[in-house]
Design a protein around this motif. Structure first.
Motif, PDB file in Angstrom:
ATOM      1  N   TYR A  74       3.969  68.123 -50.248  1.00  0.00           N
ATOM      2  CA  TYR A  74       5.251  67.581 -49.794  1.00  0.00           C
ATOM      3  C   TYR A  74       5.702  68.251 -48.499  1.00  0.00           C
ATOM      4  CZ  TYR A  74       5.805  66.020 -54.680  1.00  0.00           C
ATOM      5  OH  TYR A  74       5.637  65.444 -55.915  1.00  0.00           O
ATOM      6  N   GLY A  75       5.405  69.522 -48.360  1.00  0.00           N
ATOM      7  CA  GLY A  75       5.870  70.274 -47.197  1.00  0.00           C
ATOM      8  C   GLY A  75       5.717  71.764 -47.429  1.00  0.00           C
ATOM      9  N   ASN A  79      15.134  76.132 -45.496  1.00  0.00           N
ATOM     10  CA  ASN A  79      16.516  76.036 -45.960  1.00  0.00           C
ATOM     11  C   ASN A  79      16.654  75.020 -47.087  1.00  0.00           C
ATOM     12  OD1 ASN A  79      17.214  77.910 -43.996  1.00  0.00           O
ATOM     13  ND2 ASN A  79      17.766  76.342 -42.499  1.00  0.00           N
ATOM     14  N   THR A  80      15.772  74.024 -47.119  1.00  0.00           N
ATOM     15  CA  THR A  80      15.749  73.029 -48.181  1.00  0.00           C
ATOM     16  C   THR A  80      14.309  72.857 -48.631  1.00  0.00           C
ATOM     17  OG1 THR A  80      17.591  71.852 -47.166  1.00  0.00           O
ATOM     18  CG2 THR A  80      16.329  70.652 -48.810  1.00  0.00           C
ATOM     19  N   THR A  81      14.037  73.056 -49.891  1.00  0.00           N
ATOM     20  CA  THR A  81      12.671  72.920 -50.387  1.00  0.00           C
ATOM     21  C   THR A  81      12.260  71.452 -50.366  1.00  0.00           C
ATOM     22  OG1 THR A  81      12.944  74.837 -51.823  1.00  0.00           O
ATOM     23  CG2 THR A  81      11.150  73.336 -52.358  1.00  0.00           C
ATOM     24  N   ASN A 115       3.246  79.093 -48.216  1.00  0.00           N
ATOM     25  CA  ASN A 115       3.486  78.605 -49.564  1.00  0.00           C
ATOM     26  C   ASN A 115       3.833  77.122 -49.462  1.00  0.00           C
ATOM     27  OD1 ASN A 115       4.061  78.253 -52.242  1.00  0.00           O
ATOM     28  ND2 ASN A 115       5.600  79.859 -52.368  1.00  0.00           N
ATOM     29  N   TRP A 116       2.908  76.274 -49.924  1.00  0.00           N
ATOM     30  CA  TRP A 116       3.118  74.831 -49.913  1.00  0.00           C
ATOM     31  C   TRP A 116       3.923  74.381 -51.121  1.00  0.00           C
ATOM     32  CZ3 TRP A 116       1.796  71.677 -45.995  1.00  0.00           C
ATOM     33  CH2 TRP A 116       0.858  72.134 -45.067  1.00  0.00           C
ATOM     34  N   VAL A 117       4.574  73.240 -50.994  1.00  0.00           N
ATOM     35  CA  VAL A 117       5.260  72.586 -52.104  1.00  0.00           C
ATOM     36  C   VAL A 117       4.596  71.229 -52.305  1.00  0.00           C
ATOM     37  CG1 VAL A 117       7.440  71.620 -52.916  1.00  0.00           C
ATOM     38  CG2 VAL A 117       7.437  73.718 -51.568  1.00  0.00           C
ATOM     39  N   PHE A 134      14.453  76.767 -41.008  1.00  0.00           N
ATOM     40  CA  PHE A 134      14.014  77.928 -41.774  1.00  0.00           C
ATOM     41  C   PHE A 134      14.948  79.103 -41.517  1.00  0.00           C
ATOM     42  CE2 PHE A 134      10.366  75.330 -41.958  1.00  0.00           C
ATOM     43  CZ  PHE A 134       9.530  75.782 -42.963  1.00  0.00           C
ATOM     44  N   THR A 135      14.961  80.055 -42.434  1.00  0.00           N
ATOM     45  CA  THR A 135      15.745  81.283 -42.305  1.00  0.00           C
ATOM     46  C   THR A 135      14.801  82.474 -42.339  1.00  0.00           C
ATOM     47  OG1 THR A 135      17.615  80.249 -43.421  1.00  0.00           O
ATOM     48  CG2 THR A 135      17.598  82.652 -43.326  1.00  0.00           C
TER      49      THR A 135
END
Length: 197
Positions: free
Chosen positions: A63-64, A109-111, A146-148, A85-86
């Motif tokens: 997904y990202g 900032n948003t998964t 780290n992928w989602v 990103f933070t």
């Protein structure tokens, strides 16, 4: 002909192409590009990712990106995050930035929640690094991501991603300068002939 030679020579000499290196993991290609700025203590880095969910992506269903991490350069002072990103100090584990070790970590900032990215998608993340002193020469960061997606955390990449040289705008080689000089002299002679003839 002389104008073509001059244009080609100038392009060769004046191009300040950034250094880059690539690695391939599970069918995904990661490319790190480093570009100098006017301040020798600040360099800009761009991580390009290609082949996502393509035919060579051995895992697919991505997904990202949830988080990215790089080892800190010597004399590290500060970082600017990629858009969305933070920045956090410390490394990365399967759950995200963990605050441990000599790393800099960027957390989304948003998964990303899906759907999966289209086949052979490409992503690009640009961030800046600042040193307190010294240069970026010899900076060889270990890289983690780290992928989602549809597989839990995927394989966490932890490999060196090596830009060639950094920290200053590349200096033209003597041969390139000679070629530019020859082209300029030839152009000057051609212009002189036109005015005299």
């Amino acid at each position: 002909m002389l104008r073509k030679l001059l244009v080609a020579s100038a392009a060769l000499v004046l191009t300040t192409a950034a250094a880059q290196a690539s690695l391939i993991d599970n069918g995904i290609t990661y490319t790190l590009t480093e570009a100098a700025t006017s301040n020798p203590l600040i360099d800009q880095f761009t991580l390009g990712i290609s082949g996502i969910n393509g035919s060579k992506d051995t895992e697919g269903g991505r997904y990202g990106v949830q988080s990215l991490a790089f080892t800190q350069p010597t004399n590290f002072s500060a970082a600017t995050s990629p858009s969305g990103f933070t920045y956090q100090s410390g490394g990365l584990n399967a759950n995200g930035c963990d605050g441990k070790g000599n790393f800099l970590c960027f957390s989304a900032n948003t998964t990303p929640a899906g759907p999966a990215l289209s086949a052979d998608s490409m992503l690009s993340y640009t961030f800046g690094l600042t040193l307190s002193s010294g240069t970026f020469a010899g900076y060889v960061p270990d890289f983690k991501i780290n992928w989602v997606g549809t597989k839990k955390h995927y394989n966490l990449v932890s490999l060196p991603l090596t830009p060639t040289a950094g920290g200053s705008v590349p200096v033209p080689e003597p041969g390139s300068l000679a070629l530019l000089g020859t082209a300029l002299v030839g152009l000057g002679l051609a212009v002189r002939r036109r005015h005299m003839g």
